[in-house]
Design an enzyme around this catalytic site. Structure first.
Site, PDB file in Angstrom:
ATOM      1  N   THR A 336      53.760  39.582  59.505  1.00  0.00           N
ATOM      2  CA  THR A 336      52.685  40.097  61.149  1.00  0.00           C
ATOM      3  C   THR A 336      53.763  42.006  61.054  1.00  0.00           C
ATOM      4  OG1 THR A 336      52.287  39.674  62.852  1.00  0.00           O
ATOM      5  CG2 THR A 336      54.212  38.418  62.620  1.00  0.00           C
ATOM      6  N   HIS A 388      62.142  24.344  58.970  1.00  0.00           N
ATOM      7  CA  HIS A 388      63.637  23.996  58.445  1.00  0.00           C
ATOM      8  C   HIS A 388      62.860  22.217  58.407  1.00  0.00           C
ATOM      9  CE1 HIS A 388      67.677  23.840  58.396  1.00  0.00           C
ATOM     10  NE2 HIS A 388      67.575  24.119  59.971  1.00  0.00           N
TER      11      HIS A 388
END
Length: 415
Positions: A336, A388
């Site tokens: 993006t 994560h």
């Protein structure tokens, strides 16, 4: 005879809404001519006709929401055939439920007022009898908002009861429900959220709940890329007919780095890790009132010119509502670029079911230290948001260092 079906405009999309028909029953249509428009959780787009012939029957009207693969219309080959079909009563949208034995209230909603699969699922989960609910949609259709309002009314106590822990179902319903807002004093304009805005809101909240988001930010000297683009952009557009942007440069660097760090090109399914062998890069495109992420499939197999053409074509057709279903599916990593609007960097939200997304900030000339001397260089901040659960900080930083090295040492010929 050719059936026209509701397409699947994204991997997680289960239904779509017909928003406009460009033809009426009895009209002649040509293959690939715009036939109707749909709205889904991911995109509003035109759907082309799958065949040439006479539009003999329209089974799903404007404003109706149906599951994917539902036959929404029928195209006949001959005028006589079309007239015969038009005179024939339309078949029911689904087989009638068997009469014995009587169904419980949740199942009764399947034969009750018109509603979407999502609404019926919510009704089953919360034991709601849709026959007793008034629909606010077109033709009395029961909408998701109608169910949410009912759930809110159930949760609102008549008097202040002793505090208690809410049930898991109540927590989930509250998370899905829009906040109750009262009209503030003073000058204010109130407008309903558009369908695409609601979809984006739901997907962003869902992604934050699904992935353990973390972000790392790197700074890269992209002076070589800026010089290459500035020296060749006019020739590129004149000879190839494609506007040269910075996006293909970043796609090339990311795709090459992903091959060295496969965990960034993966997804999580339950307790399994799916390492994707295809490199399909999603590129976020801003639209009026929202955004969409078309996908450059097999980006690693394309030349630089091929990447530039693919990016330009997808962006143009995304803004013109002309994307095909497979062009918004199958992404393995997303890029993006809010930089053109002046942003230094942002912390983008992961596009599920992927595990990482790279945000590219604006390219600005800044004084930096080069070989113990101050020099003016074209610099950019790169922000990687990663899941994560799969990607640790050390691995994310190694990936970003690889991307940085490839950008700063750019030596690929683009023409």
């Amino acid at each position: 005879m050719t059936d026209v079906i509701m397409p699947q405009m994204g991997e997680s999309i289960a239904e779509g809404t017909v928003t406009k028909w460009h033809k009426k029953a009895g009209d002649r249509v040509e293959r690939d001519e715009p036939l109707f428009e749909i709205s889904t959780d991911k995109v509003d787009t035109e759907i082309p006709s799958p065949a040439s012939g006479i539009l003999s029957e329209i089974r799903v009207g404007e404003g109706q929401t149906v599951p994917i693969n539902t036959v929404v219309a029928v195209i006949g080959e001959k005028v006589a055939e079309a007239r015969a079909d038009a005179a024939r009563p339309a078949p029911p949208s689904r087989p009638p439920a068997p009469s014995p034995p009587p169904a419980p209230p949740a199942a009764a909603s399947e034969r009750g007022p018109r509603s979407s699969p999502l609404v019926r699922k919510m009704a089953r989960e919360h034991k709601i009898d849709l026959l007793k609910l008034s629909g606010s949609g077109g033709g009395g259709r029961i909408t998701k908002e109608d169910v949410v309002k009912l759930l809110e009314s159930r949760q609102a106590p008549a008097s202040a009861p002793p505090p208690q822990m809410p049930s898991a179902a109540a927590v989930a319903a509250a998370a899905r429900a829009p906040a109750v807002v009262t009209t503030p004093p003073g000058r204010v304009e109130i407008a309903p959220m558009s369908g695409i805005r609601k979809s984006i809101a739901e997907r962003m909240v869902s992604s934050r709940k699904t992935s353990a988001h973390a972000t790392t930010v790197f700074e890269a000297d992209v002076s070589r890329i800026v010089q290459a683009r500035e020296s060749l952009k006019r020739t590129f557009e004149k000879e190839e007919g494609v506007k040269l942007t910075y996006t293909p440069f970043f796609i090339r660097a990311v795709t090459s780095a992903l091959k060295s760090f496969p965990a960034l090109n993966a997804s999580i399914e339950g307790d399994r890790i799916l390492y994707r062998k295809d490199y399909n890069i999603g590129v976020a495109v801003a639209l009026e009132g929202g955004l969409i992420v078309p996908v450059v499939h097999h980006a690693d197999e394309k030349s630089f010119l091929g990447l530039a053409r693919a990016v330009s074509d997808l962006a143009e057709r995304a803004r013109g509502k002309r994307l095909k279903p497979d062009e918004v599916q199958g992404g393995t990593f997303t890029l993006t670029n809010p930089g053109p609007y002046g942003s230094l960097f942002g912390t983008p939200i992961i596009n599920q079911p992927q595990v990482a997304i790279l945000g590219v900030g604006g390219i600005h000339k800044r004084p930096v230290v080069v070989n113990d001397a101050i020099a003016v260089r074209s610099m950019v901040y790169l922000a990687l948001s990663f899941d994560h659960r799969l990607v640790d900080g050390a691995l994310a930083d190694q990936f970003m260092a690889d991307v940085k090295t490839r950008l700063e040492g750019w030596d690929e010929k683009i023409l």
